[in-house]
Write a protein that holds these residues in place. Sequence first.
Motif, PDB file in Angstrom:
ATOM      1  N   SER A  62     -25.113  -3.953   9.129  1.00  0.00           N
ATOM      2  CA  SER A  62     -25.465  -5.354   8.931  1.00  0.00           C
ATOM      3  C   SER A  62     -26.955  -5.529   8.655  1.00  0.00           C
ATOM      4  O   SER A  62     -27.806  -5.080   9.429  1.00  0.00           O
ATOM      5  N   CYS A  63     -27.263  -6.203   7.559  1.00  0.00           N
ATOM      6  CA  CYS A  63     -28.649  -6.414   7.132  1.00  0.00           C
ATOM      7  C   CYS A  63     -29.194  -7.766   7.585  1.00  0.00           C
ATOM      8  O   CYS A  63     -30.402  -8.012   7.466  1.00  0.00           O
ATOM      9  N   ILE A  64     -28.334  -8.658   8.052  1.00  0.00           N
ATOM     10  CA  ILE A  64     -28.747  -9.989   8.481  1.00  0.00           C
ATOM     11  C   ILE A  64     -28.025 -10.345   9.777  1.00  0.00           C
ATOM     12  O   ILE A  64     -27.012  -9.731  10.129  1.00  0.00           O
ATOM     13  N   ASP A  65     -28.540 -11.337  10.479  1.00  0.00           N
ATOM     14  CA  ASP A  65     -27.929 -11.788  11.735  1.00  0.00           C
ATOM     15  C   ASP A  65     -26.848 -12.806  11.397  1.00  0.00           C
ATOM     16  O   ASP A  65     -27.095 -14.016  11.335  1.00  0.00           O
ATOM     17  N   THR A  66     -25.644 -12.321  11.174  1.00  0.00           N
ATOM     18  CA  THR A  66     -24.557 -13.200  10.710  1.00  0.00           C
ATOM     19  C   THR A  66     -24.221 -14.281  11.732  1.00  0.00           C
ATOM     20  O   THR A  66     -23.920 -15.418  11.357  1.00  0.00           O
ATOM     21  N   GLN A  67     -24.266 -13.940  13.027  1.00  0.00           N
ATOM     22  CA  GLN A  67     -23.937 -14.946  14.045  1.00  0.00           C
ATOM     23  C   GLN A  67     -24.943 -16.089  14.061  1.00  0.00           C
ATOM     24  O   GLN A  67     -24.565 -17.264  14.149  1.00  0.00           O
ATOM     25  N   ASP A  68     -26.211 -15.763  13.960  1.00  0.00           N
ATOM     26  CA  ASP A  68     -27.234 -16.805  14.003  1.00  0.00           C
ATOM     27  C   ASP A  68     -27.157 -17.694  12.769  1.00  0.00           C
ATOM     28  O   ASP A  68     -27.314 -18.917  12.866  1.00  0.00           O
ATOM     29  N   ILE A  69     -26.895 -17.092  11.608  1.00  0.00           N
ATOM     30  CA  ILE A  69     -26.764 -17.873  10.374  1.00  0.00           C
ATOM     31  C   ILE A  69     -25.577 -18.829  10.480  1.00  0.00           C
ATOM     32  O   ILE A  69     -25.672 -20.016  10.138  1.00  0.00           O
ATOM     33  N   THR A  70     -24.450 -18.332  10.975  1.00  0.00           N
ATOM     34  CA  THR A  70     -23.257 -19.163  11.112  1.00  0.00           C
ATOM     35  C   THR A  70     -23.478 -20.293  12.102  1.00  0.00           C
ATOM     36  O   THR A  70     -23.086 -21.448  11.859  1.00  0.00           O
ATOM     37  N   TYR A  71     -24.120 -19.985  13.223  1.00  0.00           N
ATOM     38  CA  TYR A  71     -24.413 -21.018  14.220  1.00  0.00           C
ATOM     39  C   TYR A  71     -25.355 -22.072  13.643  1.00  0.00           C
ATOM     40  O   TYR A  71     -25.156 -23.281  13.842  1.00  0.00           O
ATOM     41  N   ASP A  72     -26.363 -21.618  12.899  1.00  0.00           N
ATOM     42  CA  ASP A  72     -27.328 -22.543  12.302  1.00  0.00           C
ATOM     43  C   ASP A  72     -26.639 -23.494  11.321  1.00  0.00           C
ATOM     44  O   ASP A  72     -26.879 -24.709  11.347  1.00  0.00           O
ATOM     45  N   ILE A  73     -25.791 -22.968  10.453  1.00  0.00           N
ATOM     46  CA  ILE A  73     -25.070 -23.809   9.485  1.00  0.00           C
ATOM     47  C   ILE A  73     -24.178 -24.809  10.216  1.00  0.00           C
ATOM     48  O   ILE A  73     -24.126 -25.990   9.880  1.00  0.00           O
ATOM     49  N   THR A  74     -23.469 -24.313  11.238  1.00  0.00           N
ATOM     50  CA  THR A  74     -22.546 -25.167  11.994  1.00  0.00           C
ATOM     51  C   THR A  74     -23.277 -26.334  12.651  1.00  0.00           C
ATOM     52  O   THR A  74     -22.835 -27.487  12.585  1.00  0.00           O
ATOM     53  N   MET A  75     -24.393 -26.061  13.292  1.00  0.00           N
ATOM     54  CA  MET A  75     -25.104 -27.097  14.030  1.00  0.00           C
ATOM     55  C   MET A  75     -25.870 -28.043  13.106  1.00  0.00           C
ATOM     56  O   MET A  75     -25.950 -29.240  13.369  1.00  0.00           O
ATOM     57  N   ARG A  76     -26.410 -27.517  12.010  1.00  0.00           N
ATOM     58  CA  ARG A  76     -27.206 -28.352  11.114  1.00  0.00           C
ATOM     59  C   ARG A  76     -26.338 -29.331  10.333  1.00  0.00           C
ATOM     60  O   ARG A  76     -26.736 -30.477  10.086  1.00  0.00           O
TER      61      ARG A  76
END
Length: 424
Positions: free
Chosen positions: A174-188
């Motif tokens: 994994s080259c990126i933090d997929t969980q953090d990206i998904t959480y960020d999209i969900t909350m924003r």
Amino acid sequence: MALKHKTPMLDELEKGPWPSFVTDIKRVAERKPMAEDLLGLLEMSYEHKEGHWKHGGIVGVFGYGGGVIGRYCDRPDLFPNVAHFHTMRVNQPASKFYTTEVLRKLCDIWEEKGSGLTNMHGSTGDIILLGTTTDQLEPIFYELTHDLGMDLGGSGSNMRTPSCCVGKARCEWSCIDTQDITYDITMRYQDELHRPMFPYKFKFKTSGCPNDCVAAIARADCSIIGTWRDKIRIDQEAVRAYVGGELVPNGGAHGTEKRALDIQKEVIDLCPTKCMEWDGKNLKIWDEDCTRCMHCINVMPRALRPGLDTGATILVGAKAPILEGAQLGSVVIPFIKMEPPYEEFHEFVEKMWDWWMEEGKNRERLGETIQRLGMKAFLEATELQPDPRMVNTPRYNPYIFYDPAEVPGGWSHDPKAYRERHHA
């Protein structure tokens, strides 16, 4: 316990070699009348060769325009326990990590207030709770939010529940933090998730590397695919160990027996851009020609690793066949760092949505709008510069004609010959 409905056609589905959903429903039907009537209704649908559900109106929870799919039976006289059979979509945690405590509480809620039938998970990723009545929607929602801290997912013409692969939690590629990206999209984008405002559905899917384990490139309106832009890291000793039969190729995916790897046949000849060479001692990779397909890394995971300058490639427009047929995503941002707070990505998303909401027709996915109006219009709206990597099939334009004799230095489709001329 004998069931009251005879289901000879459904019974046939239990006879194959694979687990059957019919068996699962029958097991639940022994204690839940709703599941028992569902079997009877399904049998009638198979017999009549038509569905026996009707639309019947919009249902949901207060303040939300999505998350509940209303379902009413058109024969409540025969199957009263499925007169209402609403489905609830629950926003799954990133990468679908659960504790057993949460799963037990979730099942307890559905056993008490629903049919007891679940789908873990739907194709978008949501927890699917199949079948409840209108009067139970608000109580279920209250318990999900207050007792479990969970929210409803997307349904209808809105942003659907974002999903991602296991990411850095368990995957070394994994080259990126997929969980953090998904959480960020969900909350924003809570409004876009819960209140339908788009021409049609919109899906974000995030994969940590080009292996794309969530199939984002085939299914997501916006795919975020982890990648790197520096050189693949090579352990030459490990490469020689694979060739010498000291290591198990493919990470043991095709058997755990050690064997000599035919690096020419199994790696180099299968490289889509022929960017690799093996001289018998060392592996050479021409990284400027590499398209990050991950094949070589998958075959020799002990020898090769992604680079250290990591980020993501953004693609748009993928979908399954509905109106215009299946479409794969098209590259629009070849590389973006994708680091918190993700402002560059959010700026792109909001320009993209503004254009699609203005130009998209009803029930037209983003990719279909781009197909209809052209990539040029999309790039202008999102203020992106055209890039050769956005082309579907580079070097295959039928409208370019040339005489090889007139090309300085000649022309060759052989990448090795090309490199010998230009990398001498």
